[in-house]
Design a protein around this motif. Structure first.
Motif, PDB file in Angstrom:
ATOM      1  N   THR A 269       1.371  -1.276   0.120  1.00 57.35           N
ATOM      2  CA  THR A 269      -0.238   0.168   0.074  1.00 57.35           C
ATOM      3  C   THR A 269       1.001   1.212  -0.090  1.00 57.35           C
ATOM      4  N   ILE A 270      -0.028   2.598  -0.360  1.00 51.15           N
ATOM      5  CA  ILE A 270       1.184   3.934   0.031  1.00 51.15           C
ATOM      6  C   ILE A 270      -0.024   4.883   0.951  1.00 51.15           C
ATOM      7  N   GLU A 271       1.078   4.876   1.290  1.00 51.45           N
ATOM      8  CA  GLU A 271       0.363   6.257   2.501  1.00 51.45           C
ATOM      9  C   GLU A 271       0.555   7.214   2.651  1.00 51.45           C
ATOM     10  N   LEU A 272      -0.451   8.637   1.863  1.00 51.98           N
ATOM     11  CA  LEU A 272       0.360   9.761   3.287  1.00 51.98           C
ATOM     12  C   LEU A 272       0.619  10.050   4.443  1.00 51.98           C
ATOM     13  N   GLN A 273       2.438  10.960   4.227  1.00 47.65           N
ATOM     14  CA  GLN A 273       2.467  10.677   5.763  1.00 47.65           C
ATOM     15  C   GLN A 273       2.131  11.680   6.707  1.00 47.65           C
ATOM     16  N   ALA A 274       2.090  12.384   7.847  1.00 45.92           N
ATOM     17  CA  ALA A 274       1.929  13.609   7.824  1.00 45.92           C
ATOM     18  C   ALA A 274       3.277  14.128   8.275  1.00 45.92           C
ATOM     19  N   GLN A 275       3.577  15.169   8.841  1.00 45.78           N
ATOM     20  CA  GLN A 275       4.656  16.197   8.606  1.00 45.78           C
ATOM     21  C   GLN A 275       4.645  15.840   9.892  1.00 45.78           C
ATOM     22  N   GLY A 276       6.197  16.191  10.610  1.00 44.42           N
ATOM     23  CA  GLY A 276       6.621  16.456  11.649  1.00 44.42           C
ATOM     24  C   GLY A 276       7.551  15.242  11.717  1.00 44.42           C
ATOM     25  N   LYS A 277       8.131  14.801  13.506  1.00 45.42           N
ATOM     26  CA  LYS A 277       9.289  14.398  13.345  1.00 45.42           C
ATOM     27  C   LYS A 277       8.246  12.792  13.203  1.00 45.42           C
ATOM     28  N   ALA A 278       6.948  12.175  13.484  1.00 40.15           N
ATOM     29  CA  ALA A 278       6.045  11.156  13.873  1.00 40.15           C
ATOM     30  C   ALA A 278       6.357  10.585  12.384  1.00 40.15           C
ATOM     31  N   CYS A 279       6.307  11.675  10.940  1.00 41.14           N
ATOM     32  CA  CYS A 279       6.606  11.186   9.909  1.00 41.14           C
ATOM     33  C   CYS A 279       8.157  10.374   9.688  1.00 41.14           C
ATOM     34  N   TYR A 280       8.935  11.231  10.277  1.00 41.71           N
ATOM     35  CA  TYR A 280      10.184  10.962   9.997  1.00 41.71           C
ATOM     36  C   TYR A 280      10.594   9.623  11.032  1.00 41.71           C
ATOM     37  N   ASP A 281      10.080   9.364  12.192  1.00 40.18           N
ATOM     38  CA  ASP A 281      10.177   8.226  12.761  1.00 40.18           C
ATOM     39  C   ASP A 281       9.278   7.147  11.713  1.00 40.18           C
ATOM     40  N   ALA A 282       8.988   7.151  11.589  1.00 37.71           N
ATOM     41  CA  ALA A 282       7.809   6.413  10.688  1.00 37.71           C
ATOM     42  C   ALA A 282       8.395   5.875   9.469  1.00 37.71           C
ATOM     43  N   CYS A 283       8.913   7.111   8.273  1.00 31.16           N
ATOM     44  CA  CYS A 283      10.218   6.214   7.935  1.00 31.16           C
ATOM     45  C   CYS A 283      11.419   6.018   7.940  1.00 31.16           C
ATOM     46  N   ASP A 284      12.015   5.951   9.070  1.00 30.56           N
ATOM     47  CA  ASP A 284      13.221   5.726   9.105  1.00 30.56           C
ATOM     48  C   ASP A 284      12.874   4.263  10.046  1.00 30.56           C
ATOM     49  N   ALA A 285      10.987   3.663  10.460  1.00 32.43           N
ATOM     50  CA  ALA A 285      11.428   1.547  10.662  1.00 32.43           C
ATOM     51  C   ALA A 285      10.958   1.578   9.373  1.00 32.43           C
ATOM     52  N   VAL A 286      10.877   2.120   8.776  1.00 29.19           N
ATOM     53  CA  VAL A 286      10.447   1.608   7.680  1.00 29.19           C
ATOM     54  C   VAL A 286      11.468   0.965   6.322  1.00 29.19           C
ATOM     55  N   SER A 287      12.325   1.639   6.331  1.00 33.70           N
ATOM     56  CA  SER A 287      14.175   2.182   5.279  1.00 33.70           C
ATOM     57  C   SER A 287      15.078   0.734   5.862  1.00 33.70           C
ATOM     58  N   ASP A 288      14.454   1.170   8.008  1.00 36.74           N
ATOM     59  CA  ASP A 288      15.584   0.107   8.542  1.00 36.74           C
ATOM     60  C   ASP A 288      14.924  -1.185   8.438  1.00 36.74           C
ATOM     61  N   LYS A 289      13.884  -1.930   7.827  1.00 36.19           N
ATOM     62  CA  LYS A 289      13.892  -3.780   7.753  1.00 36.19           C
ATOM     63  C   LYS A 289      14.396  -3.671   6.546  1.00 36.19           C
ATOM     64  N   GLU A 290      14.440  -5.421   7.017  1.00 34.45           N
ATOM     65  CA  GLU A 290      15.663  -5.846   5.616  1.00 34.45           C
ATOM     66  C   GLU A 290      14.399  -5.055   4.048  1.00 34.45           C
ATOM     67  N   PRO A 291      15.162  -5.965   2.999  1.00 31.46           N
ATOM     68  CA  PRO A 291      14.742  -5.789   2.296  1.00 31.46           C
ATOM     69  C   PRO A 291      13.331  -7.386   1.840  1.00 31.46           C
ATOM     70  N   GLU A 292      12.361  -6.800   1.230  1.00 32.07           N
ATOM     71  CA  GLU A 292      11.472  -7.798   0.661  1.00 32.07           C
ATOM     72  C   GLU A 292      11.912  -8.995  -0.320  1.00 32.07           C
ATOM     73  N   THR A 293      11.636 -10.120  -0.433  1.00 31.67           N
ATOM     74  CA  THR A 293      11.753 -10.671  -2.289  1.00 31.67           C
ATOM     75  C   THR A 293      10.535 -10.806  -3.276  1.00 31.67           C
ATOM     76  N   THR A 294      11.211  -9.530  -3.802  1.00 30.97           N
ATOM     77  CA  THR A 294       9.749  -9.580  -5.037  1.00 30.97           C
ATOM     78  C   THR A 294      10.492  -8.884  -6.253  1.00 30.97           C
ATOM     79  N   THR A 295       9.971  -9.403  -7.118  1.00 33.83           N
ATOM     80  CA  THR A 295       9.638  -8.525  -8.795  1.00 33.83           C
ATOM     81  C   THR A 295      10.962  -7.039  -8.769  1.00 33.83           C
ATOM     82  N   GLU A 296      10.624  -6.459  -7.489  1.00 34.60           N
ATOM     83  CA  GLU A 296      10.586  -5.110  -7.907  1.00 34.60           C
ATOM     84  C   GLU A 296      12.048  -4.672  -7.452  1.00 34.60           C
ATOM     85  N   ASP A 297      12.715  -3.487  -8.041  1.00 31.90           N
ATOM     86  CA  ASP A 297      14.398  -3.911  -7.924  1.00 31.90           C
ATOM     87  C   ASP A 297      14.396  -2.421  -6.625  1.00 31.90           C
TER      88      ASP A 297
END
Length: 248
Positions: free
Chosen positions: A219-247
């Motif tokens: 899914t794709i969701e619009l993030q709220a601005q502010g610290k909560a947004c950056y914390d959420a982004c960091d949490a997502v970006s730090d996870k291990e990659p999934e195995t998909t056909t997407e680069d």
């Protein structure tokens, strides 16, 4: 005065090799906006961009880009659409056997420019815009990574596009050079171009604020601005990659 909506996706489904990459995509993007797509590798950021320049088909829902019905667009109409888009790739994709000037000239000839003086003037204009006027006779292998990315941006804006799609434009660059590239793209948005950037660099979101969409769990969701947004982004970006056909 209300700004024109250039990208309008309603309940869009994006598939690749029988896999669902993104579902229920609902985004409306206007001229002059600076938009981030964030999320870990394999969550659909690049696939979403590919649908906008008709490299990947829309599987369901309704999608328009610059008034084009992306679900039903005919192949013969794709080149005309792409002439209104500027695409910035992470790996540059410059022609290594041609000078900077000839790389840009090649694009202009391919998109219908014929007048030699107009071609020269336009090349001079875009090189000045990206601060590379003195490098027009250099070859790509004579340029740094940051310089090559500036040339890629110059190439992307040759035909005064209404939308720029930048897929990890800072991915191969050091932090300061990457910041300069994003600053350049940010200024283009302030001049009225819709700029859409995929990135993993969360610092950029704070320095160059824009609309932030997070790709996660198909899914794709619009993030709220502010610290909560950056914390959420960091949490997502730090996870291990999934195995998909997407680069990315």
């Amino acid at each position: 005065m209300e700004k024109e909506v250039l990208v309008d996706y309603r309940q869009v489904e994006i598939h690749q090799k029988d896999q669902t990459i993104l579902s229920n995509v609902d985004i409306q993007l206007q001229q002059g906006e600076f938009v981030y797509l964030i999320g870990r590798v394999g969550t659909g950021k690049t696939s979403l961009l590919k649908t906008m320049y008709a490299e990947l088909d829309i599987a369901g829902g309704k999608a328009t880009v610059l008034g084009n019905d992306m679900k039903n667009i005919r192949r013969k109409n794709v080149p005309a659409l792409r002439r209104k888009l500027g695409i910035v790739f992470q790996d540059f994709q410059l022609l290594t056997d041609r000078s900077v000037k000839d790389n840009l000239s090649f694009v202009l000839h391919a998109t219908g420019w014929k007048n030699k003086k107009e071609i020269k003037n336009r090349i001079d204009e875009v090189l000045q815009l990206v601060g590379m006027s003195e490098k027009k006779d250099k070859y790509p292998n004579e340029l740094s990574g940051g310089e090559q990315q500036r040339i890629v941006i110059a190439r992307a804006v040759l035909n005064s596009p209404q939308i720029i799609l930048a897929d990890e434009p800072t991915g191969n660059l050091d932090e300061e050079t990457g910041r300069n590239i994003i600053s350049l793209l940010y200024n283009l948005s302030k001049a009225g171009t819709l700029v859409i950037v995929t990135t993993h660099n969360m610092k950029l979101l704070q320095e160059f604020p824009g609309k932030v969409f997070c790709c996660n769990n198909h899914t794709i969701e619009l993030q709220a601005q502010g610290k909560a947004c950056y914390d959420a982004c960091d949490a997502v970006s730090d996870k291990e990659p999934e195995t998909t056909t997407e680069d990315a």
